[in-house]
Enzyme design. Structure first.
Site, PDB file in Angstrom:
ATOM      1  N   ASP A 106      14.883  64.687  74.117  1.00  0.00           N
ATOM      2  CA  ASP A 106      15.488  63.414  73.762  1.00  0.00           C
ATOM      3  C   ASP A 106      15.750  63.438  72.266  1.00  0.00           C
ATOM      4  O   ASP A 106      14.840  63.290  71.463  1.00  0.00           O
ATOM      5  CB  ASP A 106      14.540  62.277  74.140  1.00  0.00           C
ATOM      6  N   GLU A 133       7.847  61.942  75.491  1.00  0.00           N
ATOM      7  CA  GLU A 133       7.247  60.607  75.526  1.00  0.00           C
ATOM      8  C   GLU A 133       6.166  60.520  76.606  1.00  0.00           C
ATOM      9  O   GLU A 133       6.194  59.669  77.477  1.00  0.00           O
ATOM     10  CB  GLU A 133       8.315  59.513  75.694  1.00  0.00           C
ATOM     11  N   ASN A 137      17.594  61.285  70.735  1.00  0.00           N
ATOM     12  CA  ASN A 137      17.814  59.920  70.259  1.00  0.00           C
ATOM     13  C   ASN A 137      19.073  59.825  69.398  1.00  0.00           C
ATOM     14  O   ASN A 137      19.118  59.069  68.419  1.00  0.00           O
ATOM     15  CB  ASN A 137      16.588  59.408  69.482  1.00  0.00           C
ATOM     16  N   ASN A 175       9.101  58.499  79.621  1.00  0.00           N
ATOM     17  CA  ASN A 175       8.696  57.164  79.171  1.00  0.00           C
ATOM     18  C   ASN A 175       7.310  56.805  79.710  1.00  0.00           C
ATOM     19  O   ASN A 175       7.104  55.740  80.272  1.00  0.00           O
ATOM     20  CB  ASN A 175       9.740  56.118  79.593  1.00  0.00           C
ATOM     21  N   HIS A 218      15.337  57.163  81.243  1.00  0.00           N
ATOM     22  CA  HIS A 218      16.114  58.390  81.106  1.00  0.00           C
ATOM     23  C   HIS A 218      16.179  59.093  82.458  1.00  0.00           C
ATOM     24  O   HIS A 218      15.303  58.903  83.312  1.00  0.00           O
ATOM     25  CB  HIS A 218      15.443  59.359  80.127  1.00  0.00           C
TER      26      HIS A 218
END
Length: 277
Positions: A172, A39, A174, A13, A269
């Site tokens: 990830d 990310e 999602n 992130n 995360h």
């Protein structure tokens, strides 16, 4: 050919944000061989040497790595390979490795490479893929884009396997695959990450040539890799398992362990880990 390997995947992130929370210290102190990042929200040109090549300094106090693996590792330094989004501060993936890859590349599909969705590193007959699957967003606003990405990554994995290359698809996704993979499945049935189309694709993927390695070892509920920053969700363990390490069927016999690392902080995360023998 490597006899064993430890791979960690983590949606940080924001690589610059997590740097301020001790990322470099964590990375140089961990015993992984490869760390896949999602990310990143940055281009390499925006990053300092500490992030581009952690452990490359001559500091005598730099931590030594403890993993006993094959040749290919050189000291404490990590190499990094980034594929970033054209849009500043958005998306992006990277791979850190202490092993020198034969080559690295993006997915090769412009609509996804423009968002830096994939970084692939090749090590002999193994491809390690760091993937940041799109968020389908509220009311499924990007669901078509998400499903197109899912289709493209599946085709890429299949092509690699056809070419005799084993695949570790890290990242990830999602997607919470099954009710066990999130704290409140009923309440989230219409929400991004748990839409029927997303779960259907995950079911297809894991029954057509690929295995969710974590569920090989753990069938228990309450195992999550992402928690909202709201309402102390992480403290209460009200989360989702949306970060995966999937492998092709031929690689399954080499899977030694697969785990979640909830004690590692710095992002919404936590990392997930795969060990190959």
């Amino acid at each position: 050919m490597l006899v064993s390997m430890k791979i960690i995947s983590w949606n940080v992130n924001g690589i610059r944000a997590v740097e301020k929370k001790g990322f470099v210290s964590w990375l140089t102190g961990c015993d992984a061989d490869i760390v896949c990042i999602q990310e990143t929200k940055a281009n390499p040109e925006q990053l300092g040497q500490d992030l581009l090549s952690p452990g490359s300094s001559d500091d005598d106090d730099a931590p030594l790595f403890t993993a006993a693996l094959d040749s290919g590792k050189t000291g404490t330094a990590w190499k990094s390979y980034f594929y970033s989004a054209k849009k500043a501060g958005y998306s992006g993936t990277a791979i850190y490795t202490r092993l020198t890859p034969d080559k690295t590349e993006p997915l090769g599909v412009s609509e996804f490479d423009d968002e830096g969705r994939v970084t692939i590193a090749y090590f002999g007959d193994l491809a390690v893929i760091s993937a940041y699957f799109p968020n389908s967003q509220a009311a499924g606003a990007r669901l078509d884009y998400k499903l197109a990405f899912c289709d493209a990554i599946y085709k890429k994995c299949n092509q690699l396997v056809k070419d005799g290359i084993n695949v570790v698809l890290c990242g990830d996704y999602n997607i919470a695959h099954k009710p066990i993979d999130l704290a409140h499945p009923k309440a989230n049935e219409g929400n991004a990450g748990y839409l029927p189309e997303e779960r259907d694709w995950m079911e297809f993927f894991t029954t057509h040539g690929y295995t969710d390695t974590f569920r090989m070892f753990c069938k228990e509920p309450g195992q999550y890799s992402w928690w909202s920053y709201r309402q102390h969700a992480r403290e209460k363990n009200v989360g989702w398992r949306i970060d995966y390490l999937c492998v092709n069927e031929a690689l399954v016999p080499r899977v030694k362990a697969s785990s979640i690392m909830p004690d590692v902080y710095g992002s919404d995360h936590c990392p997930v880990c795969l060990e190959l023998k």
